[in-house]
Design a protein around this motif. Structure first.
Motif, PDB file in Angstrom:
ATOM      1  N   PHE A 101      43.880  39.914  14.917  1.00 15.74           N
ATOM      2  CA  PHE A 101      44.217  40.037  16.339  1.00 15.74           C
ATOM      3  C   PHE A 101      45.446  40.926  16.526  1.00 15.74           C
ATOM      4  O   PHE A 101      45.451  41.827  17.371  1.00 15.74           O
ATOM      5  CB  PHE A 101      44.472  38.648  16.940  1.00 15.74           C
ATOM      6  N   THR A 102      46.495  40.691  15.744  1.00 16.74           N
ATOM      7  CA  THR A 102      47.732  41.460  15.891  1.00 16.74           C
ATOM      8  C   THR A 102      47.544  42.911  15.451  1.00 16.74           C
ATOM      9  O   THR A 102      48.230  43.808  15.951  1.00 16.74           O
ATOM     10  CB  THR A 102      48.874  40.825  15.079  1.00 16.74           C
ATOM     11  N   GLU A 103      46.608  43.148  14.546  1.00 23.10           N
ATOM     12  CA  GLU A 103      46.333  44.516  14.092  1.00 23.10           C
ATOM     13  C   GLU A 103      45.208  45.168  14.898  1.00 23.10           C
ATOM     14  O   GLU A 103      44.735  46.246  14.562  1.00 23.10           O
ATOM     15  CB  GLU A 103      45.975  44.491  12.605  1.00 23.10           C
ATOM     16  N   TYR A 123      40.012  36.978  22.743  1.00 28.89           N
ATOM     17  CA  TYR A 123      40.686  35.680  22.672  1.00 28.89           C
ATOM     18  C   TYR A 123      41.676  35.697  21.506  1.00 28.89           C
ATOM     19  O   TYR A 123      41.397  36.262  20.453  1.00 28.89           O
ATOM     20  CB  TYR A 123      39.682  34.543  22.481  1.00 28.89           C
ATOM     21  N   ALA A 124      42.812  35.051  21.704  1.00 29.37           N
ATOM     22  CA  ALA A 124      43.834  34.972  20.662  1.00 29.37           C
ATOM     23  C   ALA A 124      43.803  33.593  20.016  1.00 29.37           C
ATOM     24  O   ALA A 124      43.639  32.578  20.709  1.00 29.37           O
ATOM     25  CB  ALA A 124      45.214  35.227  21.254  1.00 29.37           C
ATOM     26  N   PRO A 125      43.938  33.511  18.672  1.00 27.55           N
ATOM     27  CA  PRO A 125      43.924  32.202  17.993  1.00 27.55           C
ATOM     28  C   PRO A 125      45.239  31.455  18.182  1.00 27.55           C
ATOM     29  O   PRO A 125      46.313  32.056  18.285  1.00 27.55           O
ATOM     30  CB  PRO A 125      43.713  32.584  16.525  1.00 27.55           C
ATOM     31  N   ILE A 171      44.610  19.635  12.217  1.00 23.88           N
ATOM     32  CA  ILE A 171      45.174  20.880  12.728  1.00 23.88           C
ATOM     33  C   ILE A 171      43.978  21.778  13.032  1.00 23.88           C
ATOM     34  O   ILE A 171      43.207  22.128  12.123  1.00 23.88           O
ATOM     35  CB  ILE A 171      46.094  21.555  11.694  1.00 23.88           C
ATOM     36  N   THR A 172      43.790  22.103  14.273  1.00 25.67           N
ATOM     37  CA  THR A 172      42.612  22.882  14.676  1.00 25.67           C
ATOM     38  C   THR A 172      43.033  24.258  15.195  1.00 25.67           C
ATOM     39  O   THR A 172      44.177  24.466  15.606  1.00 25.67           O
ATOM     40  CB  THR A 172      41.815  22.151  15.766  1.00 25.67           C
ATOM     41  N   VAL A 173      42.082  25.159  15.166  1.00 22.74           N
ATOM     42  CA  VAL A 173      42.303  26.500  15.707  1.00 22.74           C
ATOM     43  C   VAL A 173      41.568  26.594  17.040  1.00 22.74           C
ATOM     44  O   VAL A 173      40.358  26.363  17.100  1.00 22.74           O
ATOM     45  CB  VAL A 173      41.778  27.589  14.751  1.00 22.74           C
ATOM     46  N   THR A 174      42.310  26.889  18.087  1.00 24.66           N
ATOM     47  CA  THR A 174      41.693  27.125  19.394  1.00 24.66           C
ATOM     48  C   THR A 174      41.898  28.589  19.766  1.00 24.66           C
ATOM     49  O   THR A 174      42.785  29.266  19.245  1.00 24.66           O
ATOM     50  CB  THR A 174      42.309  26.227  20.481  1.00 24.66           C
ATOM     51  N   GLU A 192      44.554  40.633  28.911  1.00 23.26           N
ATOM     52  CA  GLU A 192      43.566  41.678  29.137  1.00 23.26           C
ATOM     53  C   GLU A 192      42.181  41.089  29.416  1.00 23.26           C
ATOM     54  O   GLU A 192      41.452  41.578  30.280  1.00 23.26           O
ATOM     55  CB  GLU A 192      43.476  42.602  27.918  1.00 23.26           C
ATOM     56  N   LYS A 193      41.853  40.006  28.670  1.00 22.03           N
ATOM     57  CA  LYS A 193      40.571  39.339  28.886  1.00 22.03           C
ATOM     58  C   LYS A 193      40.494  38.723  30.277  1.00 22.03           C
ATOM     59  O   LYS A 193      39.467  38.821  30.965  1.00 22.03           O
ATOM     60  CB  LYS A 193      40.383  38.252  27.814  1.00 22.03           C
TER      61      LYS A 193
END
Length: 307
Positions: free
Chosen positions: A67-69, A78-80, A89-92, A98-99
């Motif tokens: 995402f950062t690259e 979408y950003a993690p 510990i989950t990733v949302t 921009e989205k």
């Protein structure tokens, strides 16, 4: 079976999986955003919790790097983000600015239908409508007044506008800008270049789609007919197409806008003549009664801004 085992054996031969695992774990634990997350939840983070959720932490690291690259991620736009939820510990993934802006733009496009209109008109904005002349100022005031009245009096009839003036004064632009404002407020609008619409309706006779084209214009929440009077009018297009659309919208009290190089009296005179040259005053007057019921006349004069 022997072949599969042999292939797997060759694939894994010589690899130290424990060493690879520990190396990967160190990469994850030393990734700065993950360290920041641990500091934020230092009272709840334990070694056991980290070990149980290492795969999620790894997913976050790889997706966050992409995402950062600005590389393609699992969920483009979408950003993690890491979230602590009890023992997990989950990733949302949350939408980027921009989205969000892109979704807003698409929502506006879904509410703003245009047929045969130039790009400049579709990108119009009321804030960019020049008000350096009195008639232009008054026309924009009427546009804003409609916006306010239609929102406040939702459910009650509000007249549209009949904007007339000479060539290049910005009549179509003003309609486009007003349509854009309505779309931003969640109101569906259809902006139609009437001469081209009439040509297409005539051509649709051959494939029996005339009815659906007329029905669409009848039922849209807000209808804007651009350049009425410039079309090649026949008795049929005047009475069976334009007349049918306006009659329905008058009965249902649906907001309808017009732009024209003619004022209302001049347009009535224009509509008196079919292409065969036969004067039909009564039919033209009937059309104009509907136009006058549906809209308020607004004069827009000034210099030709197309040049």
């Amino acid at each position: 079976m022997d072949n599969i085992e042999r292939t797997l054996g060759q694939l894994f031969e010589g690899r130290d999986f424990e060493k690879e695992y520990q190396g990967l774990k160190q990469q994850v634990l030393h990734y700065q955003p993950i360290q920041d997350f641990f500091k934020e939840h230092k009272e709840d983070i334990t070694e056991q919790l980290v070990n149980q959720n290492l795969s999620n932490l790894y997913e976050f690291m790889t997706q966050h790097k992409k995402f950062t690259e600005q590389e393609e991620t699992l969920m483009p736009g979408y950003a993690p983000k890491l979230v602590l939820n009890g023992e997990f510990i989950t990733v949302t993934y949350y939408p980027t600015k921009e989205k969000i802006e892109e979704d807003k733009r698409r929502a506006v496009e879904r509410r703003f239908h245009s047929l045969y209109m130039p790009k400049q008109v579709l990108e119009a904005n009321l804030d960019n409508f020049y008000v350096d002349e009195n008639s232009r100022y008054l026309a924009r005031v009427e546009a804003y007044k409609f916006l306010d009245d239609y929102i406040v009096k939702k459910g009650n009839y509000v007249k549209g506008l009949f904007i007339h003036g000479s060539f290049g004064t910005g009549k179509s632009y003003l309609l486009g800008a007003l349509a854009k404002e309505l779309a931003l407020k969640g109101i569906s609008t259809t902006l139609v270049y009437l001469p081209e619409f009439m040509r297409e309706v005539k051509q649709s006779i051959s494939d029996n789609t005339v009815g659906e084209k007329i029905q669409f214009a009848k039922e849209t929440e807000v209808l804007m007919l651009d350049d009425i009077g410039a079309e090649s009018m026949t008795a049929w297009t005047r009475d069976e197409v334009l007349g049918a659309i306006l009659q329905f919208r008058m009965q249902e009290e649906l907001p309808t806008f017009f732009s024209s190089n003619y004022n209302m009296d001049q347009l009535e005179n224009h509509l008196m003549f079919a292409q065969n040259g036969i004067e039909e005053k009564l039919k033209a007057r009937r059309i104009m009664e509907r136009v006058r019921y549906l809209s308020k006349e607004v004069n827009l004069e000034g210099k030709n801004r197309r040049f």
